[in-house]
Motif scaffolding. Structure first.
Motif, short mmCIF file in Angstrom:
data_model
loop_
_atom_site.label_atom_id
_atom_site.label_comp_id
_atom_site.label_asym_id
_atom_site.label_seq_id
_atom_site.Cartn_x
_atom_site.Cartn_y
_atom_site.Cartn_z
N TYR A 29 0.86 -1.18 0.00
CA TYR A 29 0.00 0.00 0.00
C TYR A 29 0.89 1.23 0.00
CZ TYR A 29 1.07 0.34 4.99
OH TYR A 29 1.71 0.45 6.19
N GLY A 30 0.36 2.31 -0.49
CA GLY A 30 1.19 3.51 -0.53
C GLY A 30 0.38 4.75 -0.84
N ALA A 31 1.09 5.86 -0.90
CA ALA A 31 0.48 7.15 -1.20
C ALA A 31 1.50 8.02 -1.92
CB ALA A 31 0.02 7.83 0.09
N GLN A 32 0.99 8.98 -2.66
CA GLN A 32 1.86 9.95 -3.31
C GLN A 32 1.20 11.31 -3.27
OE1 GLN A 32 2.41 8.85 -7.43
NE2 GLN A 32 0.60 9.95 -8.07
N LEU A 33 2.02 12.34 -3.20
CA LEU A 33 1.55 13.71 -3.23
C LEU A 33 2.33 14.43 -4.32
CD1 LEU A 33 -0.23 15.90 -1.90
CD2 LEU A 33 1.72 16.41 -0.41
N GLN A 34 1.62 14.98 -5.30
CA GLN A 34 2.24 15.68 -6.42
C GLN A 34 1.88 17.15 -6.36
OE1 GLN A 34 2.05 12.14 -9.73
NE2 GLN A 34 0.82 13.91 -10.10
N GLN A 35 2.86 18.00 -6.61
CA GLN A 35 2.64 19.44 -6.59
C GLN A 35 3.22 20.05 -7.86
OE1 GLN A 35 1.06 21.41 -4.18
NE2 GLN A 35 1.29 23.02 -5.68
N ASN A 36 2.39 20.74 -8.61
CA ASN A 36 2.85 21.48 -9.78
C ASN A 36 3.42 22.80 -9.27
OD1 ASN A 36 1.84 23.79 -11.84
ND2 ASN A 36 2.66 22.02 -12.91
N VAL A 37 4.71 23.03 -9.45
CA VAL A 37 5.32 24.25 -8.93
C VAL A 37 5.50 25.33 -9.99
CG1 VAL A 37 6.45 23.14 -6.97
CG2 VAL A 37 7.63 23.26 -9.15
N LEU A 38 5.48 24.93 -11.25
CA LEU A 38 5.59 25.89 -12.35
C LEU A 38 4.75 25.37 -13.50
CD1 LEU A 38 7.05 28.47 -13.35
CD2 LEU A 38 8.83 26.96 -14.24
N ARG A 39 3.77 26.15 -13.92
CA ARG A 39 2.85 25.69 -14.96
C ARG A 39 2.97 26.55 -16.20
NH1 ARG A 39 -3.24 25.47 -13.50
NH2 ARG A 39 -2.45 23.83 -12.16
N ASP A 40 3.57 25.99 -17.23
CA ASP A 40 3.64 26.61 -18.55
C ASP A 40 4.04 28.09 -18.50
OD1 ASP A 40 3.62 26.50 -21.27
OD2 ASP A 40 1.48 26.86 -21.47
N TYR A 41 5.12 28.37 -17.82
CA TYR A 41 5.67 29.72 -17.81
C TYR A 41 6.65 29.83 -18.97
CZ TYR A 41 8.26 33.85 -16.39
OH TYR A 41 8.87 35.08 -16.36
N ARG A 42 6.22 30.48 -20.05
CA ARG A 42 7.03 30.58 -21.28
C ARG A 42 7.43 29.20 -21.79
NH1 ARG A 42 10.79 35.83 -19.95
NH2 ARG A 42 9.07 37.22 -19.53
N GLY A 43 6.52 28.24 -21.63
CA GLY A 43 6.77 26.88 -22.09
C GLY A 43 7.38 25.96 -21.06
N PHE A 44 7.86 26.52 -19.94
CA PHE A 44 8.49 25.71 -18.90
C PHE A 44 7.45 25.24 -17.89
CE2 PHE A 44 12.10 28.15 -20.44
CZ PHE A 44 13.10 27.19 -20.50
N SER A 45 7.62 24.00 -17.43
CA SER A 45 6.79 23.44 -16.36
C SER A 45 7.68 22.63 -15.43
CB SER A 45 5.69 22.54 -16.93
OG SER A 45 4.79 23.28 -17.71
#
Length: 147
Positions: A26-42
């Motif tokens: 059993y397990g868990a994961q936590l994902q966080q988007n820290v940069l979203r499509d800033y001039r193409g960067f994520s």
């Protein structure tokens, strides 16, 4: 299963057991988007936890941390895009024997992994090719469909 718990955060839960086996995970994961499509960067960060259940004489746990960064290049004339990416991963594991029959030392292991890849998106199809630099280097290809 995985569910969004915010605009940039996902929480995932995991459970599995093979038929007839005396153990599962059993397990868990936590994902966080820290940069979203800033001039193409994520960029994003994910932390994970997985533990084994079942046998009373063994505890086994793995924790991990992944950081991913990508840059998307849109090709309007082809109605496609390509996104090279890099993933840096680190994990640590612990195994502890709890049997009265034997007396084994606890085991700890850690590893780091670097992955380079690129994803091509055309309409609803995605194709990604990646190289993982690890003890046993590998090249893999992933094919997916969806929006």
């Amino acid at each position: 299963g995985r569910v969004g718990v915010g605009e940039r955060t996902d929480l995932g839960l995991y459970f599995t057991k093979a038929p007839g086996a005396n153990y599962g995970f059993y397990g868990a994961q936590l994902q966080q988007n820290v940069l979203r499509d800033y001039r193409g960067f994520s960029a994003g960060v994910r932390t994970t936890f997985v533990s084994m259940y079942g046998p009373e004489d063994l505890e086994f746990t793995v924790i991990g941390l992944d950081v991913v960064a990508s840059r998307k290049f849109v090709m309007p004339s082809l109605k496609a895009s390509v996104a090279p990416y890099v993933v840096l991963s680190s994990s640590g594991s612990r195994a502890q024997e709890k049997s009265a029959v034997v007396n084994l030392s606890d085991a700890y292991a850690s590893t780091n992994l670097a992955t380079l890849g690129a994803s091509l998106e055309f309409s609803a199809a995605r194709i990604a090719v990646e190289y993982a630099n690890s003890t046993v280097p590998s090249v893999s290809m992933k094919i997916g469909f969806g929006r």
